[in-house]
Design an enzyme around this catalytic site. Structure first.
Site, short mmCIF file in Angstrom:
data_model
loop_
_atom_site.label_atom_id
_atom_site.label_comp_id
_atom_site.label_asym_id
_atom_site.label_seq_id
_atom_site.Cartn_x
_atom_site.Cartn_y
_atom_site.Cartn_z
N ASP A 93 6.50 21.52 -26.64
CA ASP A 93 6.52 20.18 -26.07
C ASP A 93 7.57 20.16 -24.97
N ARG B 229 1.58 1.45 14.91
CA ARG B 229 1.22 1.25 13.50
C ARG B 229 1.72 -0.11 13.04
N THR C 288 6.50 27.17 5.39
CA THR C 288 5.18 26.61 5.10
C THR C 288 4.09 27.57 5.58
N GLU D 69 11.67 13.24 -0.16
CA GLU D 69 10.59 12.59 -0.91
C GLU D 69 9.22 13.12 -0.51
N LYS E 167 3.33 30.11 3.07
CA LYS E 167 2.46 29.64 1.99
C LYS E 167 1.00 29.72 2.39
N SER F 33 13.66 6.07 -14.05
CA SER F 33 12.54 6.78 -14.67
C SER F 33 12.37 8.17 -14.06
N SER F 34 12.41 8.25 -12.73
CA SER F 34 12.22 9.55 -12.08
C SER F 34 13.32 10.53 -12.46
N TRP G 254 7.09 0.27 3.90
CA TRP G 254 7.57 1.02 2.74
C TRP G 254 8.92 1.65 3.05
N HIS H 199 0.84 -1.20 0.00
CA HIS H 199 0.00 0.00 0.00
C HIS H 199 0.87 1.25 0.00
N TYR I 55 8.45 15.99 0.47
CA TYR I 55 8.23 17.31 -0.13
C TYR I 55 8.13 17.22 -1.64
N HIS J 235 14.68 13.30 11.90
CA HIS J 235 13.50 13.40 12.78
C HIS J 235 12.64 12.15 12.68
N HIS J 236 12.96 11.28 11.72
CA HIS J 236 12.27 9.99 11.68
C HIS J 236 12.95 8.97 12.58
N HIS K 220 12.94 11.94 3.48
CA HIS K 220 12.32 13.19 3.85
C HIS K 220 12.12 14.12 2.67
N SER L 70 -1.79 27.00 -5.68
CA SER L 70 -1.47 28.39 -5.98
C SER L 70 -2.08 28.86 -7.30
C1 HEA Z 1 0.07 9.20 -0.83
C2 HEA Z 1 0.04 8.12 -0.32
C3 HEA Z 1 -1.10 7.42 0.35
C4 HEA Z 1 -2.45 7.42 0.10
C5 HEA Z 1 -3.19 8.16 -0.99
C6 HEA Z 1 -3.06 6.56 1.07
C7 HEA Z 1 -4.43 6.29 1.13
C8 HEA Z 1 -5.04 5.53 2.13
N1 HEA Z 1 -4.41 4.89 3.18
FE1 HEA Z 1 -2.39 4.83 3.48
N2 HEA Z 1 -0.38 4.76 3.78
C9 HEA Z 1 0.57 5.40 3.06
C10 HEA Z 1 0.35 6.28 2.01
C11 HEA Z 1 -0.90 6.55 1.48
N3 HEA Z 1 -2.09 6.05 1.91
C12 HEA Z 1 1.89 5.08 3.53
C13 HEA Z 1 3.22 5.60 2.99
C14 HEA Z 1 1.70 4.19 4.59
C15 HEA Z 1 2.77 3.55 5.46
C16 HEA Z 1 3.06 2.18 4.99
C17 HEA Z 1 3.98 1.49 5.94
O1 HEA Z 1 3.73 1.50 7.15
O2 HEA Z 1 4.98 0.94 5.46
C18 HEA Z 1 0.26 4.02 4.73
C19 HEA Z 1 -0.35 3.23 5.71
C20 HEA Z 1 -1.71 3.13 5.91
C21 HEA Z 1 -2.31 2.53 7.04
C22 HEA Z 1 -1.57 1.93 8.22
C23 HEA Z 1 -1.25 0.52 7.98
C24 HEA Z 1 -0.47 -0.05 9.09
O3 HEA Z 1 0.20 0.65 9.82
O4 HEA Z 1 -0.51 -1.29 9.19
C25 HEA Z 1 -3.67 2.61 6.87
C26 HEA Z 1 -4.67 2.11 7.83
O5 HEA Z 1 -5.72 2.55 7.93
C27 HEA Z 1 -3.90 3.30 5.63
C28 HEA Z 1 -5.16 3.58 5.10
C29 HEA Z 1 -5.35 4.30 3.93
C30 HEA Z 1 -6.66 4.53 3.35
C31 HEA Z 1 -7.96 4.04 3.88
C32 HEA Z 1 -6.45 5.29 2.21
C33 HEA Z 1 -7.51 5.79 1.26
O6 HEA Z 1 -7.30 7.15 1.02
C34 HEA Z 1 -7.51 5.03 -0.03
C35 HEA Z 1 -8.70 5.39 -0.86
C36 HEA Z 1 -8.72 4.79 -2.23
C37 HEA Z 1 -9.44 3.72 -2.60
C38 HEA Z 1 -10.24 2.97 -1.61
C39 HEA Z 1 -9.40 3.21 -3.98
C40 HEA Z 1 -10.68 3.35 -4.75
C41 HEA Z 1 -11.69 2.27 -4.61
C42 HEA Z 1 -11.58 0.96 -4.97
C43 HEA Z 1 -10.33 0.32 -5.41
C44 HEA Z 1 -12.71 0.07 -4.91
C45 HEA Z 1 -12.86 -0.63 -3.62
C46 HEA Z 1 -13.57 0.26 -2.68
C47 HEA Z 1 -14.31 -0.15 -1.64
C48 HEA Z 1 -14.42 -1.59 -1.27
C49 HEA Z 1 -15.00 0.85 -0.77
N4 HEA Z 1 -2.69 3.61 5.07
C1 HEA Z 2 3.36 15.08 1.90
C2 HEA Z 2 4.02 14.57 2.79
C3 HEA Z 2 4.47 15.17 4.09
C4 HEA Z 2 4.59 16.49 4.48
C5 HEA Z 2 4.32 17.75 3.71
C6 HEA Z 2 5.06 16.45 5.85
C7 HEA Z 2 5.31 17.60 6.61
C8 HEA Z 2 5.91 17.59 7.86
N1 HEA Z 2 6.23 16.47 8.59
FE1 HEA Z 2 5.84 14.55 8.08
N2 HEA Z 2 5.75 12.64 7.46
C9 HEA Z 2 5.30 12.18 6.24
C10 HEA Z 2 4.85 12.97 5.19
C11 HEA Z 2 4.86 14.36 5.21
N3 HEA Z 2 5.21 15.16 6.28
C12 HEA Z 2 5.32 10.75 6.19
C13 HEA Z 2 4.90 9.89 5.00
C14 HEA Z 2 5.80 10.32 7.41
C15 HEA Z 2 5.97 8.90 7.93
C16 HEA Z 2 6.98 8.11 7.26
C17 HEA Z 2 6.98 6.71 7.83
O1 HEA Z 2 7.56 6.52 8.90
O2 HEA Z 2 6.37 5.82 7.20
C18 HEA Z 2 6.09 11.53 8.18
C19 HEA Z 2 6.64 11.51 9.45
C20 HEA Z 2 7.06 12.63 10.11
C21 HEA Z 2 7.88 12.61 11.28
C22 HEA Z 2 8.47 11.35 11.95
C23 HEA Z 2 7.69 10.89 13.08
C24 HEA Z 2 8.22 9.63 13.61
O3 HEA Z 2 8.42 8.68 12.84
O4 HEA Z 2 8.45 9.57 14.81
C25 HEA Z 2 8.08 13.91 11.67
C26 HEA Z 2 8.87 14.33 12.85
O5 HEA Z 2 9.35 15.37 12.95
C27 HEA Z 2 7.39 14.74 10.70
C28 HEA Z 2 7.37 16.12 10.73
C29 HEA Z 2 6.83 16.91 9.71
C30 HEA Z 2 6.89 18.38 9.74
C31 HEA Z 2 7.45 19.23 10.81
C32 HEA Z 2 6.31 18.79 8.56
C33 HEA Z 2 6.17 20.22 8.11
O6 HEA Z 2 6.53 20.38 6.77
C34 HEA Z 2 4.79 20.75 8.33
C35 HEA Z 2 4.72 22.24 8.20
C36 HEA Z 2 3.32 22.79 8.24
C37 HEA Z 2 2.73 23.41 9.28
C38 HEA Z 2 3.43 23.61 10.58
C39 HEA Z 2 1.32 23.89 9.20
C40 HEA Z 2 1.08 25.23 8.59
C41 HEA Z 2 1.73 26.34 9.28
C42 HEA Z 2 1.07 27.41 9.82
C43 HEA Z 2 -0.40 27.57 9.73
C44 HEA Z 2 1.89 28.48 10.40
C45 HEA Z 2 2.02 28.66 11.85
C46 HEA Z 2 2.69 27.56 12.55
C47 HEA Z 2 3.50 27.68 13.63
C48 HEA Z 2 4.19 28.89 14.05
C49 HEA Z 2 3.74 26.49 14.45
N4 HEA Z 2 6.78 13.94 9.77
CU CU Z 3 10.32 13.76 7.36
#
Ligand code: HEA
Ligand code: HEA
Ligand code: CU
Ligand code: CUA
Lengths: 382, 517, 301
Positions: free
Chosen positions: B96, B441, B319, B246, B322, B160-161, B132, B67, B248, B293-294, B244, B259
Site C-alpha cells: 500500500d 487571450r 525534453t 507547476e 525524451k 492536500s498536495s 487562473w 476553467h 512540469y 519567461h512568463h 512554471h 514511457s
Molecule cells: C489541463 C488543463 C486544461 C484542459 C484539459 C483544457 C481543456 C480545454 N480548454 Fe482550456 N485552458 C486552460 C487549461 C485547460 N484547458 C488554462 C490554464 C487556461 C487559461 C485560463 C486563463 O486564461 O486564466 C485555458 C483557457 C482556455 C481558453 C481561452 C479562454 C480565454 O482566453 O478567454 C479556451 C478557449 O477556447 C479554452 C478551451 C478549452 C477547450 C475547448 C478544452 C477542451 O479540451 C475541454 C473538453 C472537455 C469537455 C468538453 C468536457 C466533456 C463534455 C461535457 C461536459 C458535456 C458538454 C459537451 C458538449 C456541449 C459538446 N481554454
Molecule cells: C504541461 C504544461 C506545459 C509544458 C510541458 C510547457 C513546456 C514549455 N513551455 Fe509552456 N506554458 C504552459 C504549459 C506548459 N508549457 C502554460 C499553461 C502556459 C501559459 C500560462 C498562462 O499564462 O496562463 C505556458 C506559457 C509559456 C510561456 C510564456 C509565454 C508568455 O506568456 O508570453 C513560455 C515562454 O517561454 C513557455 C515556454 C515553454 C517551453 C520552452 C517549454 C518546453 O518545456 C518545451 C520543450 C519541448 C520541445 C522543444 C519539443 C521537443 C523537442 C525536440 C523534438 C527536440 C529538438 C528541439 C530543438 C533543438 C529546438 N510556455
Molecule cells: Cu513556464
C-alpha cells in the site's frame, strides 16, 4: 497507415500553405484567414518577423526529421508486417549526439534573438515622449512637454456589441480619439496604469508592453509609413478587457505639427467653456452622453450597477446624498477601489453634466443642478 | 489481513486502501474535467461569433478563470495522483502507500476545496474573475469579495498536495521490494518521485502568494502596491516561481505513462532508461530557474530578459532526449496500435508541436508578439490537453483491464481516439493563427477579422467535447459489462511487477514482498 | 528498501474524513469571517480539526507504544517529517525572497534608479531607503497618503542601547533553546529520563519567553513606534516575516510541550523517541529561520 501520414503532413503543411496564400493578392480574404504575424511597419516588428520565421522553419525541419523517423518505424516495424522486435536499449553515442545537436541549434537561435531584444529595449535618443496611462477600460495619452492630454476609449456602440445593430468594419477596433504620432520619428512610450495592469499592444509596431500601476515601463517605435494602426489591451484587466482598443494615427511630420496646434487650441477652448452656465436640459443631455461613455461600463446604463461588484447609483447611494460628497467621489475617486478619480480625466463641463445627470436620472429626481464652475471651485477648494 | 473491502459508502469515506483512494481521485478528477470542460464549452460558444451572445463579459472572465483553475488543479493534478496511488505500490512491490490514513485525508480535502471554489459562482460578486494566474492588483484591490474563499480554498488544496507528495516520496524511498534499486524503478515511479519533490517545493510558494493577497486585501499591507513601496510584479515572480514548475508537475507523470505504453506496444524495452531518468531530473531542476519567461513584457532589465530566455531555451535539450528515446524505442520494434498506443503516439506528435511553440515563446523578442495572445492558448492546450489529457486517457485504457478485470471495446476506443484527435486539432490549431494575427487571450469579444478561425475552433471544441462523453461511456460500459480477462498480463509486451499480480488486482496488493532480480 | 517479510496493512479510519471536514469548514469560515461575516464555521471547523488531530496523534502514539509500528512505518514517519519541514522552508523562502526583491530591486526602481529613471514621473523625488520610513505615497500625496511609513523602525539602535534591544534578547533566548533541546535529546538517548524532562522543560519555557517578548515587541511597535501592518512595505515585511515565525514558534512550543508531557508520563526511551525528535527538528528549523530574520530584518538595515 497512409491516412495517418497524410494527416501529419496536413498538420505541418497547413501553416506553410497558409503563409503562402497570405502573401497573395486576395488581401481582404487573407486578412480574414490570416495565419501569420503581420510583418509590421517598424524596424523592430520587421526584426521580430524575421526571427519568428527563422525559428518557425527550424522547428518545421526538426518536426519533419523526427516524425519522419517515427512514421517510418510505424510503417516498417509493425507486427502485422511480421516485424520482430530487436532488443537494443542503449546507445551512448546516439544519446550524446542528440543532446549536443539540439544544444547547438539553440545557440544558433539565441544569436539573432539576443540582438533583436536588445534593439527592442533601446529607448535611448527618442525624439519625443508620450506617457500612456491605462485605466479600466480606456487609455490616456499625454504628450510630455506639450500640455496636451486626452482619453481614448472604445467608440463601438453597445447596440453593435449586443447584436441589435449590424457590426461596422472596425467593430471593437475604433476609439473616440486616436493617438496621433509623427512618421519617421523615434517616439518613446512611457507606460503606466492607474488601477490594474494593462498591456499596450500594436502588432504592426512590434510593440507590446505591460502598463503597471505605480511603475513606468518604456517602449519605443519608429514608423516609416503614415497610416492608421490598430491594437488592443493585452493583459486581463477586468470586465472591459476586450473593450479597450488602441488606435494610432501616424501622420507625416508637418501634418502632425498642424494637428498638435489644433489640439492645443481645442484644450484652451474647453477651458473657456467651463466658465459658462448651462441649463438643466443641456446638462442632462450632455450628461447622459458622457455618463454612457465613461461610467456606464461599471454602474450600467440604468444606474443599477452590478451587485457585489459595482454599486448602483440610485436611492441610498452617494448620488442622492449631499452634493459635496458626490463631487468628492467622482472627482477624487475612492482610493483602493475600482472607482477612479475622474477629476483629471474629464473636463469640468463633462463632470458637471454627469453629476447633474446622475442626480436626476433613473428617478433620482433630486432637482440639483451642478455647473462647471462649481466643479472648478470644488477642485480649487481642495 | 485477507479481508476484502468494507461494504457501503463507508468503504469510500474511511478507506486507507491505495486502490480505493486511487479510484476516488480518478473519478473526482473526471468529474472536474467535465465541469472544467463545460466551462470551456461556454467560452467556445460565446466566442463562436463576434458580439456578446449568451453571457456578459464579467461572467466570461469568471468562466475563463474557473476553467483554468478547475482543469489544472481539479482535473489534471488529481488524475495523476490517482494513477500514482493505483500504480506506484503495484510497480514497486509494496502492499500500500506508506502513510495510508494521510492518503485518505489528502483526497477528501479536495471535494471540500472545490465545492468552496465552485460555490462562489452562486455568490454575490461572482466567482474569481482574474484569470487562473490571478495577477495583483486585479485579484486584490479590484477583486470581488469572494476572492477570500478562493484564497482559503487554495490553501487547503495546497495542504492536500503536500501531504499527497510526502506520501509518494515516503512510499517510493521506503517501500520498494527487496532488490528494486532506484535505477531499476519503472519510469512512472521515477517521474512521480521527481514530481512529488517539485510539488513539495512549490505548493508552499503558492500558499505564500495567496497569503500575501489575503493580507493586502484585508489587512492593509502593501506587498503589491507601489504607493506603499511594494510591487505588483512581485506577485508575478512569486506566482511563476510556483507556476512554471507547476506545468512540469502536470507533464512529468504524463511522460512516465508514455514511457510505459510505448515499450509495451513496441514489444521492446524502453530505450535509454538512464538518460530518461537524468532528463527528467534536469527538466525538474531547470523548471526552477526559468519562471520569468512568463513575464518578458513587465519591463524587467535587459539582463534578466536575456538570462530567462537562455535558461528557458535549455529545457528543450532534456525534453529532446525524451522524444528521441521514445522514437528509438519504437524503432525496430514490433508494433501494434491499440487505443493506448494511438493516444501515446498522438501525444508524442502533439506535445512536440506544443513544445516547439513553447520554444518560440521562449525567444524573448518574438514573445513580444505572442505574449497574451491566442498563440499561447494554443501552446498550452497542445501540451496540456494533447499532453496531459491524452496521456491520462491512454493510461486509463492501458490499465483499466488490469484494474477491473474487464477489457474495453477496442473499436469504440479507436473511434474515441480519432474523434478526439481530429476535434482537438480543429479546435486548437487555428488558435495559433488567431494569436499571430493579433487576437489577445481572455477576450470576451473580438474584432471581425478573427471571426472565421474562431468559429472553426469552436466547432472543433464541441467535437472534442463530445469525444469525452464517448470516453465516459466507454469506461463505464467496460466496468459494467466488458469482456472479462484474467491473465496477469493484459498486453503481450507489458513488463513490470504490476503485471505479475492477478487480474483483477486483489484488494491488498503485495501481501509479501516480491523478489526483484 | 524494505527487508521485512510481510507488510503492515492499515485498518479503515474515520479520522481523515473528520480532519478534511474540519479543514473545509475552516476555509469556508475564514473566508466569511475576513469579510466581516460570522466566524461560526471557522471555529466549528477549528474545533473539529483540533479534536481530530488530538485523537489522531493519540492513536499514533498508542500504536507505537503497543509496538505495532514496523521499522518501515517508522522510517516513513521520519521521511514525512523531513519533507514537511522542507515545505515550511519553501514557505519562508517566499517571504525572504520578497524582502530581497523589494529591497534590492523594487525600491531602487521606485526611487528612479537602475534604468527606471522615468518612475520620477509618478513618484517625484522619492528615495529608496531601508528601512523605508517615507513611502512613495507620502512623497506624492503628503498627508493624504494611504500608506504612511512608520515613525520608528526595529533596526539596530546603536551600541549604547544594545541591552534594551528586544530582538537581541529574543535571539539569545532562541539560540539557547536550541542547545537545551539538544541536551534533552542526548539525555534521552542515554536513557537519562530526569535530565531529559528537565532540559525539555527548560526549552518549552524558553519558547514561551520568546513568545512573550515577541508580543511585547508588537505592542510597542503598534503603540509607540507607529509601526503597523499598514505602514508601507517595511511594516508589511516586518510583521509578515516575524509574524509567521512567531506562529511557527507557537506551533513548535506546543509540539515540545506535548513531548514534555509525554516524557513525564514515561514515554520514550533510548531506542525510540521519534515523536520528540520530530518536534526538536522542527524547533531547530524555527531557530534557523530566526537567525535569518535577525540578520536580514533587524541587522542588515
Ligand atoms: C489541463 C488543463 C486544461 C484542459 C484539459 C483544457 C481543456 C480545454 N480548454 Fe482550456 N485552458 C486552460 C487549461 C485547460 N484547458 C488554462 C490554464 C487556461 C487559461 C485560463 C486563463 O486564461 O486564466 C485555458 C483557457 C482556455 C481558453 C481561452 C479562454 C480565454 O482566453 O478567454 C479556451 C478557449 O477556447 C479554452 C478551451 C478549452 C477547450 C475547448 C478544452 C477542451 O479540451 C475541454 C473538453 C472537455 C469537455 C468538453 C468536457 C466533456 C463534455 C461535457 C461536459 C458535456 C458538454 C459537451 C458538449 C456541449 C459538446 N481554454
Ligand atoms: C504541461 C504544461 C506545459 C509544458 C510541458 C510547457 C513546456 C514549455 N513551455 Fe509552456 N506554458 C504552459 C504549459 C506548459 N508549457 C502554460 C499553461 C502556459 C501559459 C500560462 C498562462 O499564462 O496562463 C505556458 C506559457 C509559456 C510561456 C510564456 C509565454 C508568455 O506568456 O508570453 C513560455 C515562454 O517561454 C513557455 C515556454 C515553454 C517551453 C520552452 C517549454 C518546453 O518545456 C518545451 C520543450 C519541448 C520541445 C522543444 C519539443 C521537443 C523537442 C525536440 C523534438 C527536440 C529538438 C528541439 C530543438 C533543438 C529546438 N510556455
Ligand atoms: Cu513556464
Ligand atoms: Cu486593459 Cu486589458
Amino acid at each position: 497507415m497512409s491516412r495517418r501520414a497524410n494527416m501529419l503532413f496536413a498538420l505541418v503543411l497547413a501553416p506553410v500553405l497558409a503563409l503562402i496564400s497570405s502573401g497573395s493578392a486576395l488581401a481582404e480574404e487573407a486578412q480574414r484567414w490570416a495565419v501569420n504575424l503581420p510583418k509590421g511597419v517598424t524596424p523592430v516588428s520587421n526584426a521580430i518577423y524575421e526571427i519568428h520565421m527563422i525559428i518557425f522553419w527550424i522547428c518545421v525541419v526538426i518536426c519533419i526529421g523526427v516524425f519522419g523517423v517515427m512514421f517510418y518505424s510505424m510503417y516498417a516495424h509493425r507486427k502485422s508486417r511480421g516485424a520482430v522486435a530487436a532488443n537494443f536499449h542503449e546507445n551512448t553515442t546516439a544519446e550524446v549526439v542528440w543532446t549536443v545537436i539540439p544544444a547547438l541549434i539553440l545557440v544558433v537561435m539565441a544569436i539573432p534573438a539576443t540582438s533583436t531584444i536588445i534593439q527592442a529595449y533601446d529607448t535611448s535618443e527618442a525624439e519625443m515622449d508620450i506617457k500612456i496611462t491605462g485605466y479600466q477600460w480606456k487609455w490616456q495619452y499625454e504628450y510630455l512637454g506639450e500640455d496636451v492630454a486626452f482619453m481614448s476609449e472604445l467608440s463601438t456602440p453597445e447596440s453593435e456589441i449586443y447584436n441589435t445593430a449590424p457590426k461596422s468594419q472596425y467593430y471593437l477596433q475604433e476609439v473616440t480619439e486616436p493617438l496621433v504620432i509623427p512618421a519617421k520619428t523615434k517616439v518613446r512610450f512611457l507606460l503606466t496604469a492607474k488601477d490594474v495592469i494593462h498591456s499596450w499592444w500594436i502588432p504592426d509596431f512590434g510593440v507590446k508592453k505591460d502598463a503597471i500601476p505605480g511603475y513606468v515601463t518604456e517602449s519605443w517605435t519608429f514608423v516609416e509609413e503614415p497610416g492608421v494602426y490598430r491594437g488592443e489591451c493585452a493583459e486581463l484587466c477586468g470586465k472591459g478587457h476586450a473593450f479597450m482598443p488602441i488606435v494610432v494615427n501616424v501622420l507625416e511630420k508637418e501634418e502632425y505639427n498642424a494637428w498638435l496646434g489644433e489640439k492645443k487650441a481645442e484644450v484652451a477652448a474647453i477651458r473657456e467653456l467651463a466658465k459658462k452656465t448651462f441649463t438643466k436640459e443641456e446638462l442632462m443631455a450632455k450628461g447622459k452622453e458622457a455618463y454612457d461613455r465613461s461610467c456606464a461600463s461599471c454602474h450600467m446604463g440604468n444606474g443599477e450597477g452590478i451587485p457585489g461588484v459595482f454599486p448602483g447609483l440610485k436611492e441610498g447611494s452617494a448620488a442622492v446624498g449631499p452634493v459635496a460628497n458626490h463631487l468628492d467621489v467622482v472627482v477624487n475617486g475612492v482610493a483602493g477601489t475600482a472607482m477612479q478619480a475622474f477629476g483629471g480625466q474629464l473636463s469640468e463641463v463633462d463632470l458637471a453634466a454627469i453629476i447633474t445627470y446622475e442626480r436626476n436620472a433613473w428617478g433620482n429626481d433630486t432637482g440639483d443642478v451642478v455647473q462647471p464652475i462649481d466643479i472648478l471651485k470644488f477642485k480649487q477648494g481642495q | 489481513m485477507a479481508h476484502g473491502p468494507a461494504k457501503g459508502i463507508g468503504r469510500w469515506l474511511f478507506t486507507t486502501n491505495h486502490k480505493d483512494i486511487g479510484t476516488l481521485y480518478l473519478w473526482f478528477s473526471f468529474a472536474m474535467f467535465l465541469l472544467g470542460g463545460f466551462f470551456a464549452m461556454v467560452i467556445r460558444a460565446e466566442l463562436f461569433e463576434p458580439g456578446m451572445q449568451i453571457i456578459k463579459p464579467e461572467f466570461f472572465n469568471q468562466m475563463t478563470t474557473m476553467h483554468g483553475l478547475v482543469m489544472v488543479f481539479g482535473a489534471i493534478m488529481p488524475a495523476f495522483v490517482g494513477l500514482a496511488n493505483w500504480m506506484i505500490p503495484m510497480m514497486i512491490g509494496a502492499p500500500d502507500m506508506a502513510l495510508p490514513r494521510m492518503n485518505n485525508l489528502s483526497f477528501w480535502i479536495l471535494p471540500f476545496a472545490f465545492a468552496l471554489l465552485a460555490s462562489t459562482l452562486f455568490m454575490e460578486g461572482g466567482a474569481p474573475n482574474f484569470g487562473w494566474t490571478f495577477y495583483a492588483p486585479l485579484s486584490t484591490t479590484y477583486a470581488p469579495d469572494t476572492v477570500n474563499y478562493f484564497i482559503f480554498g487554495v490553501h487547503i488544496m495546497g495542504a492536500s498536495s503536500i501531504m499527497g507528495s510526502i506520501n509518494i516520496i515516503a512510499t517510493v524511498l521506503n517501500m520498494r521490494a527487496p532488490g528494486m534499486t532506484l535505477m531499476k524503478m519503472p519510469m512512472f515511479v521515477w517521474t512521480w518521485l521527481i514530481t512529488a519533490f517539485l510539488l513539495i517545493a512549490v505548493m508552499p510558494v503558492l500558499a505564500g502568494a495567496v497569503t500575501m493577497m489575503l493580507m493586502d486585501i484585508n489587512f492593509g499591507t502593501s506587498f503589491f502596491s507601489a504607493a506603499g513601496g511594494g510591487d505588483p510584479v512581485l506577485f508575478q515572480h512569486v506566482f511563476w516561481f510556483f507556476g512554471h514548475p507547476e506545468v512540469y508537475i502536470i507533464i512529468l507523470p504524463a511522460f512516465g505513462v508514455i514511457s510505459h505504453i510505448v515499450p509495451t506496444f513496441s514489444r521492446k524495452p524502453l530505450f535509454g532508461y538512464s538518460s530518461m531518468v537524468y532528463a527528467t531530473a534536469s527538466i525538474a531542476f531547470l523548471s526552477f530557474i526559468v519562471w520569468a519567461h512568463h513575464m518578458f513584457l513587465v519591463g524587467m532589465p535587459i539582463g534578466g530578459e536575456l538570462y530567462f530566455m537562455y535558461a528557458t531555451m535549455l529545457i528543450a535539450v532534456p525534453t529532446a532526449a525524451k522524444i528521441f528515446n521514445w522514437i528509438s524505442t519504437m524503432f525496430r520494434g514490433s508494433m501494434t496500435f491499440e487505443t493506448p498506443m494511438l493516444f501515446a503516439i498522438a501525444f508524442i506528435i502533439l506535445f512536440t508541436i506544443g513544445g516547439f511553440t513553447g520554444l518560440m515563446m521562449a525567444i524573448a523578442p518574438s514573445d513580444i508578439q505572442y505574449h497574451d495572445s491566442y498563440f499561447i492558448v494554443a501552446h498550452f492546450h497542445y501540451v496540456m490537453v494533447a499532453g496531459a489529457v491524452f496521456s491520462g486517457t491512454a493510461a486509463v485504457y492501458y490499465w483499466l483491464p488490469k484494474w477491473c478485470g474487464k477489457m474495453y471495446d477496442e473499436t469504440m476506443g479507436k473511434v474515441q481516439f480519432w474523434v478526439s484527435f481530429v476535434g482537438f486539432n480543429i479546435a486548437f490549431f487555428p488558435q495559433h493563427f488567431l494569436g499571430l494575427a493579433g487576437m489577445p487571450r481572455r477576450y470576451a469579444d473580438y474584432a471581425l477579422q478573427f471571426s472565421d478561425w474562431n468559429m472553426i475552433s469552436s466547432v472543433g471544441a464541441f467535437i472534442y467535447g463530445a469525444a469525452q462523453l464517448l470516453f465516459m461511456f466507454n469506461v463505464i460500459r467496460t466496468i459494467r459489462s466488458g469482456t472479462p480477462v484474467s491473465e496477469p498480463k493484459t498486453w503481450e509486451g507489458a513488463e513490470g511487477l504490476e503485471w505479475t499480480l492477478a487480474t483483477p488486482v486483489p484488494y491488498h496488493t503485495f501481501a509479501t514482498p516480491p523478489e526483484v532480480k | 528498501m524494505s527487508t521485512e517479510s510481510s507488510y503492515y496493512v492499515p485498518e479503515q479510519s474515520k479520522l481523515p474524513i473528520c480532519a478534511a471536514t474540519g479543514l473545509g469548514l475552516i476555509a469556508l469560515g475564514a473566508g466569511t469571517w475576513v469579510k466581516g461575516g460570522s466566524s461560526m464555521a471557522f471555529f466549528a471547523g477549528a474545533l473539529i480539526l483540533a479534536f481530530t488531530l488530538y485523537s489522531w496523534f493519540s492513536l499514533v502514539i498508542k500504536e507505537n507504544m503497543a509496538g505495532m509500528n514496523s521499522d518501515q512505518l517508522k522510517r516513513s514517519y521520519v521521511w514525512g517529517m523531513g519533507w514537511f519541514i522542507f515545505s515550511e522552508v519553501m514557505f519562508f523562502a517566499v517571504f525572504f525572497g520578497s524582502l530581497f526583491y523589494i529591497r534590492t530591486l523594487a525600491l531602487p526602481w521606485l526611487g528612479s534608479e537602475g534604468g527606471f529613471e522615468s518612475n520620477n514621473l509618478l513618484w517625484g523625488d522619492f528615495e529608496a531607503a531601508w528601512p523605508l520610513m517615507t513611502t512613495p505615497d507620502m512623497v506624492a500625496n503628503g498627508e493624504a497618503a494611504q500608506f504612511m511609513g512608520p515613525e520608528q523602525n526595529m533596526s539596530f539602535p546603536g551600541w549604547d542601547k544594545l541591552l534594551g534591544w528586544l530582538p537581541l534578547w529574543n535571539t539569545i533566548v532562541l539560540i539557547t533553546s536550541s542547545f537545551t533541546v539538544h541536551i534533552a535529546h542526548t539525555a534521552i538517548k542515554n536513557n537519562n529520563r530526569s535530565k531529559f524532562n528537565l532540559w525539555l522543560g527548560i526549552t518549552v519555557a524558553l519558547g514561551a519567553i520568546f513568545l512573550v517578548l515577541q508580543v511585547e515587541e508588537y505592542i510597542h511597535a503598534y503603540q509607540h513606534m507607529g509601526l503597523t501592518l499598514e505602514s508601507g512595505i517595511y511594516g508589511t515585511t516586518f510583521f509578515m516575516l516575524t509574524g509567521f515565525h512567531g506562529a511557527h514558534v507557537t506551533m513548535g512550543t506546543i509540539m515540545l510541550l506535548i513531548q514534555f508531557l509525554r516524557g513525564l508520563k514515561g514515554h520514550f526511551n533510548s531506542e525510540d523517541q521519534f515523536g520528540f525528535e520530530a518536534a526538536s527538528w522542527y524547533w531547530h528549523f524555527v531557530d534557523v529561520v530566526w537567525v535569518g530574520l535577525f540578520i536580514f530584518v533587524y541587522i542588515l538595515a
